[in-house]
Design a protein around this motif. Structure first.
Motif, PDB file in Angstrom:
ATOM      1  N   LYS A 298      33.068  68.098  48.215  1.00  0.00           N
ATOM      2  CA  LYS A 298      32.649  67.479  46.953  1.00  0.00           C
ATOM      3  C   LYS A 298      33.846  67.201  46.062  1.00  0.00           C
ATOM      4  CE  LYS A 298      28.030  69.518  46.757  1.00  0.00           C
ATOM      5  NZ  LYS A 298      27.139  70.452  46.019  1.00  0.00           N
ATOM      6  N   PHE A 299      34.750  68.138  45.990  1.00  0.00           N
ATOM      7  CA  PHE A 299      35.922  67.972  45.134  1.00  0.00           C
ATOM      8  C   PHE A 299      36.785  66.799  45.601  1.00  0.00           C
ATOM      9  CE2 PHE A 299      40.335  69.079  44.054  1.00  0.00           C
ATOM     10  CZ  PHE A 299      40.226  69.119  42.677  1.00  0.00           C
ATOM     11  N   GLN A 300      36.966  66.672  46.916  1.00  0.00           N
ATOM     12  CA  GLN A 300      37.772  65.554  47.433  1.00  0.00           C
ATOM     13  C   GLN A 300      37.110  64.214  47.143  1.00  0.00           C
ATOM     14  OE1 GLN A 300      38.406  66.384  51.558  1.00  0.00           O
ATOM     15  NE2 GLN A 300      39.961  67.991  51.168  1.00  0.00           N
ATOM     16  N   ASN A 301      35.787  64.139  47.333  1.00  0.00           N
ATOM     17  CA  ASN A 301      35.077  62.890  47.037  1.00  0.00           C
ATOM     18  C   ASN A 301      35.224  62.519  45.564  1.00  0.00           C
ATOM     19  OD1 ASN A 301      34.138  62.552  49.699  1.00  0.00           O
ATOM     20  ND2 ASN A 301      32.422  63.968  49.319  1.00  0.00           N
ATOM     21  N   GLU A 302      35.029  63.496  44.706  1.00  0.00           N
ATOM     22  CA  GLU A 302      35.171  63.221  43.276  1.00  0.00           C
ATOM     23  C   GLU A 302      36.591  62.789  42.939  1.00  0.00           C
ATOM     24  OE1 GLU A 302      33.933  66.749  41.330  1.00  0.00           O
ATOM     25  OE2 GLU A 302      31.780  66.399  41.669  1.00  0.00           O
ATOM     26  N   LYS A 303      37.560  63.392  43.605  1.00  0.00           N
ATOM     27  CA  LYS A 303      38.959  63.048  43.359  1.00  0.00           C
ATOM     28  C   LYS A 303      39.238  61.599  43.741  1.00  0.00           C
ATOM     29  CE  LYS A 303      43.558  64.904  44.291  1.00  0.00           C
ATOM     30  NZ  LYS A 303      44.321  65.906  45.059  1.00  0.00           N
ATOM     31  N   GLU A 304      38.725  61.187  44.885  1.00  0.00           N
ATOM     32  CA  GLU A 304      38.931  59.803  45.327  1.00  0.00           C
ATOM     33  C   GLU A 304      38.272  58.816  44.371  1.00  0.00           C
ATOM     34  OE1 GLU A 304      37.447  59.725  49.259  1.00  0.00           O
ATOM     35  OE2 GLU A 304      39.178  60.783  50.130  1.00  0.00           O
ATOM     36  N   CYS A 305      37.052  59.159  43.934  1.00  0.00           N
ATOM     37  CA  CYS A 305      36.366  58.274  42.978  1.00  0.00           C
ATOM     38  C   CYS A 305      37.165  58.139  41.688  1.00  0.00           C
ATOM     39  CB  CYS A 305      34.976  58.820  42.684  1.00  0.00           C
ATOM     40  SG  CYS A 305      33.847  58.742  44.085  1.00  0.00           S
ATOM     41  N   MET A 306      37.688  59.232  41.196  1.00  0.00           N
ATOM     42  CA  MET A 306      38.480  59.197  39.972  1.00  0.00           C
ATOM     43  C   MET A 306      39.727  58.353  40.155  1.00  0.00           C
ATOM     44  SD  MET A 306      37.055  60.936  37.516  1.00  0.00           S
ATOM     45  CE  MET A 306      38.376  61.438  36.454  1.00  0.00           C
ATOM     46  N   LYS A 307      40.361  58.457  41.315  1.00  0.00           N
ATOM     47  CA  LYS A 307      41.558  57.651  41.571  1.00  0.00           C
ATOM     48  C   LYS A 307      41.226  56.158  41.530  1.00  0.00           C
ATOM     49  CE  LYS A 307      44.354  60.823  44.336  1.00  0.00           C
ATOM     50  NZ  LYS A 307      44.928  61.085  45.683  1.00  0.00           N
TER      51      LYS A 307
ATOM     52  N   LEU B 156      40.602  54.971  37.973  1.00  0.00           N
ATOM     53  CA  LEU B 156      41.852  54.899  37.215  1.00  0.00           C
ATOM     54  C   LEU B 156      42.680  53.688  37.627  1.00  0.00           C
ATOM     55  CD1 LEU B 156      42.867  58.671  37.221  1.00  0.00           C
ATOM     56  CD2 LEU B 156      42.296  57.319  35.214  1.00  0.00           C
ATOM     57  N   GLU B 157      42.735  53.429  38.909  1.00  0.00           N
ATOM     58  CA  GLU B 157      43.506  52.265  39.370  1.00  0.00           C
ATOM     59  C   GLU B 157      42.914  50.978  38.826  1.00  0.00           C
ATOM     60  OE1 GLU B 157      43.474  52.630  43.568  1.00  0.00           O
ATOM     61  OE2 GLU B 157      45.056  54.174  43.620  1.00  0.00           O
ATOM     62  N   GLU B 158      41.577  50.870  38.839  1.00  0.00           N
ATOM     63  CA  GLU B 158      40.933  49.676  38.305  1.00  0.00           C
ATOM     64  C   GLU B 158      41.239  49.510  36.825  1.00  0.00           C
ATOM     65  OE1 GLU B 158      36.856  50.179  39.201  1.00  0.00           O
ATOM     66  OE2 GLU B 158      37.069  49.695  41.339  1.00  0.00           O
ATOM     67  N   GLN B 159      41.170  50.606  36.070  1.00  0.00           N
ATOM     68  CA  GLN B 159      41.455  50.520  34.634  1.00  0.00           C
ATOM     69  C   GLN B 159      42.895  50.097  34.392  1.00  0.00           C
ATOM     70  OE1 GLN B 159      40.444  54.301  32.949  1.00  0.00           O
ATOM     71  NE2 GLN B 159      38.214  53.989  33.162  1.00  0.00           N
ATOM     72  N   ILE B 160      43.814  50.636  35.205  1.00  0.00           N
ATOM     73  CA  ILE B 160      45.235  50.274  35.029  1.00  0.00           C
ATOM     74  C   ILE B 160      45.439  48.785  35.308  1.00  0.00           C
ATOM     75  CG2 ILE B 160      47.528  50.609  36.025  1.00  0.00           C
ATOM     76  CD1 ILE B 160      46.582  53.606  36.442  1.00  0.00           C
ATOM     77  N   GLU B 161      44.798  48.287  36.364  1.00  0.00           N
ATOM     78  CA  GLU B 161      44.929  46.854  36.689  1.00  0.00           C
ATOM     79  C   GLU B 161      44.390  45.984  35.564  1.00  0.00           C
ATOM     80  OE1 GLU B 161      42.983  46.345  40.381  1.00  0.00           O
ATOM     81  OE2 GLU B 161      44.592  47.274  41.569  1.00  0.00           O
ATOM     82  N   ASN B 162      43.229  46.353  35.045  1.00  0.00           N
ATOM     83  CA  ASN B 162      42.635  45.562  33.955  1.00  0.00           C
ATOM     84  C   ASN B 162      43.535  45.554  32.725  1.00  0.00           C
ATOM     85  OD1 ASN B 162      40.280  44.889  35.399  1.00  0.00           O
ATOM     86  ND2 ASN B 162      39.356  46.897  34.894  1.00  0.00           N
ATOM     87  N   THR B 163      44.069  46.719  32.379  1.00  0.00           N
ATOM     88  CA  THR B 163      44.941  46.786  31.196  1.00  0.00           C
ATOM     89  C   THR B 163      46.214  45.980  31.407  1.00  0.00           C
ATOM     90  OG1 THR B 163      45.819  48.872  32.087  1.00  0.00           O
ATOM     91  CG2 THR B 163      44.099  49.033  30.418  1.00  0.00           C
ATOM     92  N   SER B 164      46.771  46.024  32.626  1.00  0.00           N
ATOM     93  CA  SER B 164      48.000  45.254  32.892  1.00  0.00           C
ATOM     94  C   SER B 164      47.728  43.755  32.789  1.00  0.00           C
ATOM     95  CB  SER B 164      48.539  45.609  34.281  1.00  0.00           C
ATOM     96  OG  SER B 164      47.595  45.262  35.281  1.00  0.00           O
ATOM     97  N   LYS B 165      46.572  43.316  33.289  1.00  0.00           N
ATOM     98  CA  LYS B 165      46.218  41.903  33.181  1.00  0.00           C
ATOM     99  C   LYS B 165      46.084  41.490  31.722  1.00  0.00           C
ATOM    100  CE  LYS B 165      43.841  41.595  37.648  1.00  0.00           C
ATOM    101  NZ  LYS B 165      42.524  41.412  38.319  1.00  0.00           N
ATOM    102  N   MET B 166      45.435  42.348  30.927  1.00  0.00           N
ATOM    103  CA  MET B 166      45.264  42.039  29.511  1.00  0.00           C
ATOM    104  C   MET B 166      46.614  41.931  28.827  1.00  0.00           C
ATOM    105  SD  MET B 166      42.034  41.738  28.724  1.00  0.00           S
ATOM    106  CE  MET B 166      41.949  42.119  27.004  1.00  0.00           C
ATOM    107  N   HIS B 167      47.535  42.822  29.122  1.00  0.00           N
ATOM    108  CA  HIS B 167      48.863  42.770  28.508  1.00  0.00           C
ATOM    109  C   HIS B 167      49.615  41.500  28.907  1.00  0.00           C
ATOM    110  CE1 HIS B 167      48.921  46.594  26.475  1.00  0.00           C
ATOM    111  NE2 HIS B 167      48.527  47.251  27.585  1.00  0.00           N
ATOM    112  N   GLU B 168      49.471  41.095  30.156  1.00  0.00           N
ATOM    113  CA  GLU B 168      50.159  39.877  30.597  1.00  0.00           C
ATOM    114  C   GLU B 168      49.631  38.651  29.859  1.00  0.00           C
ATOM    115  OE1 GLU B 168      49.653  39.783  34.773  1.00  0.00           O
ATOM    116  OE2 GLU B 168      51.202  41.306  35.173  1.00  0.00           O
ATOM    117  N   LYS B 169      48.297  38.595  29.704  1.00  0.00           N
ATOM    118  CA  LYS B 169      47.714  37.464  28.969  1.00  0.00           C
ATOM    119  C   LYS B 169      48.224  37.433  27.540  1.00  0.00           C
ATOM    120  CE  LYS B 169      43.409  37.124  31.605  1.00  0.00           C
ATOM    121  NZ  LYS B 169      41.932  37.267  31.556  1.00  0.00           N
ATOM    122  N   GLU B 170      48.256  38.622  26.897  1.00  0.00           N
ATOM    123  CA  GLU B 170      48.730  38.665  25.511  1.00  0.00           C
ATOM    124  C   GLU B 170      50.188  38.251  25.422  1.00  0.00           C
ATOM    125  OE1 GLU B 170      47.967  42.605  24.186  1.00  0.00           O
ATOM    126  OE2 GLU B 170      45.811  42.277  23.897  1.00  0.00           O
TER     127      GLU B 170
END
Length: 373
Positions: free
Chosen positions: A257-266, A269-283
Motif C-alpha cells: 500500500k505504501f509503495q502504491n501511494e508513493k507512486e501516485c504521489m510522484k 507531483l510531476e504533473e503539477q510541476i509540468e503545469n506550473t512550468s508551462k504557465m511560467h513559460e507562457k507568462e
C-alpha cells in the motif's frame, strides 16, 4: 531616773546605762556605729536591733525586726510593737538556747515616788525558782518515760525472738515438705518420660508409613502437572507461530500500500510541476512581447521627439522626461506592465508585487499602499 544594769558585760559603759524620763526620747540599740547604745561584740546582734522609747514617763522597748529578736523575762516579744518595761525585767538581745548570752540587762526604775525599801530584783528571782522546780519535774517525767520505753523495748525483743524461732521451725518444715514433693515429682516425671518415649517410637513407625504414602502421592501429582505444563507450552508455541505469520502478512500488505501511494504521489507531483512550468513559460513569452512592444513605442517616441527638437537643450529635457516618466525606479529599466499607485507613482507590475511582499509602502514617497491601477 531609770537605768539598764548589765549582768555580764566587761565594758564599763554598758554596766550602768542611765535612762532619763524625757517624753519622746528614742535610743537606738544595735551593732552599727550610729546607734546610741552599741553592742558590737556579737554576731547575733543586728545593725539596728531595737529601740528604747520614753512616753508618758514610761520606757518602752521595740524590736526593729532583728534576726534574733528581743527577749523579756525569757519570752520573745513581737517585732515592730512597743512593749512596756517594768522594774526588774530581764532583757536579752542575743538569746541562744543552752548558751549564756553576752548582752543581758535588767531594767531598774529609780523614781522618787517609789518606796525606798522596794526590792528591785524580786520578780526575776521568783521566776527563776519557779523555772527550776518546773525543770526538776520535767526531768523526773522524762526519766520515768525512758524507763517505760526500755521495758517496752525489752518485751518487744522477747516477742521478736519467739517469733523468729517459730519462723525458723516453720521454714524447716516447709523445706522438708518441698524436698519430699520434689522427689515425688521427679519420680512421676521419669515415669511419664518413659511412656512418652514408647509412644514416640510407635508414632515414628506409623509416620514412616505415612511419609512413604505421601511421597507417592506427591510424585504422581508432579507427573500430572508436568504433562499439563508440556501441553500448555505446545499450545503457546503454535499460537506464537500463527501470530508471527499473520504479522508478516500484514507487514507485506502495508508495504505494498505504501509503495502504491508513493507512486501516485510522484505522478501527481510531476504533473503539477509540468503545469506550473508551462504557465511560467507562457507568462515569460507574454512579458517578452510586451517588452518588445514597449521598446518599439519608445523608439517611435524618441524619433518624433528628436525630429521636433531643434536644439540640444530640448533633447536633454526630453531625455530627462523619458527617464522620469518611462523608467521604473525599482529596477531602473523601462516599464513592463506598468502599474500606478494611489500616489500617482508608477512601477513595473512584478517589481511592485515583490516590493509589497517586503514593505506595504510606496518606494518613492513612503506612503502606505491602499490601491493599485
Amino acid at each position: 531616773m531609770a537605768a539598764f544594769l548589765s549582768d555580764n558585760s566587761k565594758d564599763p559603759l554598758l554596766r550602768h546605762i542611765p535612762l532619763p524620763f524625757k517624753n519622746d526620747l528614742v535610743l537606738n540599740i544595735g551593732r552599727a556605729e550610729d546607734n546610741d547604745i552599741k553592742l558590737q561584740n556579737s554576731h547575733h546582734i543586728s545593725r539596728y536591733h531595737a529601740k528604747l522609747i520614753c512616753q508618758n514617763d514610761d520606757w518602752y522597748i521595740m524590736d526593729c525586726k532583728s534576726s534574733n529578736g528581743v527577749f523579756i523575762n525569757d519570752v520573745k516579744i513581737e517585732p515592730a510593737q512597743k512593749t512596756a518595761l517594768r522594774d526588774g525585767d530581764s532583757i536579752i538581745f542575743d538569746y541562744q538556747p543552752n548558751k549564756n548570752p553576752r548582752y543581758s540587762f535588767r531594767y531598774k526604775n529609780e523614781r522618787e515616788d517609789d518606796p525606798p525599801d522596794q526590792n528591785v530584783f524580786k520578780k526575776p528571782r521568783l521566776n527563776r525558782l519557779v523555772k527550776c522546780d518546773k525543770d526538776d519535774e520535767k526531768e523526773a517525767e522524762i526519766k520515768i518515760a525512758e524507763e517505760l520505753k526500755r521495758n517496752e523495748l525489752e518485751e518487744l525483743r522477747k516477742k521478736l525472738e519467739e517469733k523468729e524461732k517459730l519462723l525458723k521451725e516453720k521454714e524447716e518444715e516447709n523445706a522438708r515438705k518441698v524436698a519430699e514433693q520434689i522427689k515425688q515429682r521427679e519420680i512421676q516425671f521419669e515415669e511419664e518420660k518413659k511412656k512418652l518415649l514408647e509412644e514416640m517410637q510407635i508414632e515414628k513407625q506409623k509416620s514412616g508409613q505415612v511419609v512413604a504414602e505421601v511421597q507417592r502421592e506427591y510424585e504422581e501429582k508432579i507427573k500430572k502437572q508436568e504433562k499439563i505444563f508440556t501441553n500448555e507450552m505446545q499450545e503457546i508455541e503454535s499460537k506464537k507461530i500463527k501470530s508471527e505469520q499473520e504479522l508478516q502478512k500484514t507487514i507485506a500488505e502495508t508495504k505494498e500500500k505504501f509503495q502504491n501511494e508513493k507512486e501516485c504521489m510522484k505522478k501527481t507531483l510531476e504533473e503539477q510541476i509540468e503545469n506550473t512550468s508551462k504557465m511560467h513559460e507562457k507568462e515569460k513569452e507574454e512579458l517578452k512581447a510586451e517588452q518588445s512592444r514597449m521598446k518599439q513605442e519608445l523608439e517611435d517616441v524618441t524619433k518624433r521627439m528628436t525630429a521636433q527638437a531643434s536644439t540640444s537643450d530640448s533633447k536633454d529635457k526630453m531625455i530627462d522626461l523619458m527617464e522620469e516618466e518611462l523608467i521604473c525606479s525599482i529596477c531602473s529599466e523601462l516599464f513592463i506592465c506598468p502599474m500606478s499607485l494611489q500616489c500617482t507613482h508608477t512601477f513595473c507590475a512584478l517589481c511592485i508585487h515583490q516590493w509589497i511582499k517586503r514593505k506595504n509602502e510606496c518606494p518613492q514617497c513612503r506612503n502606505p499602499i491602499t490601491s493599485k491601477v
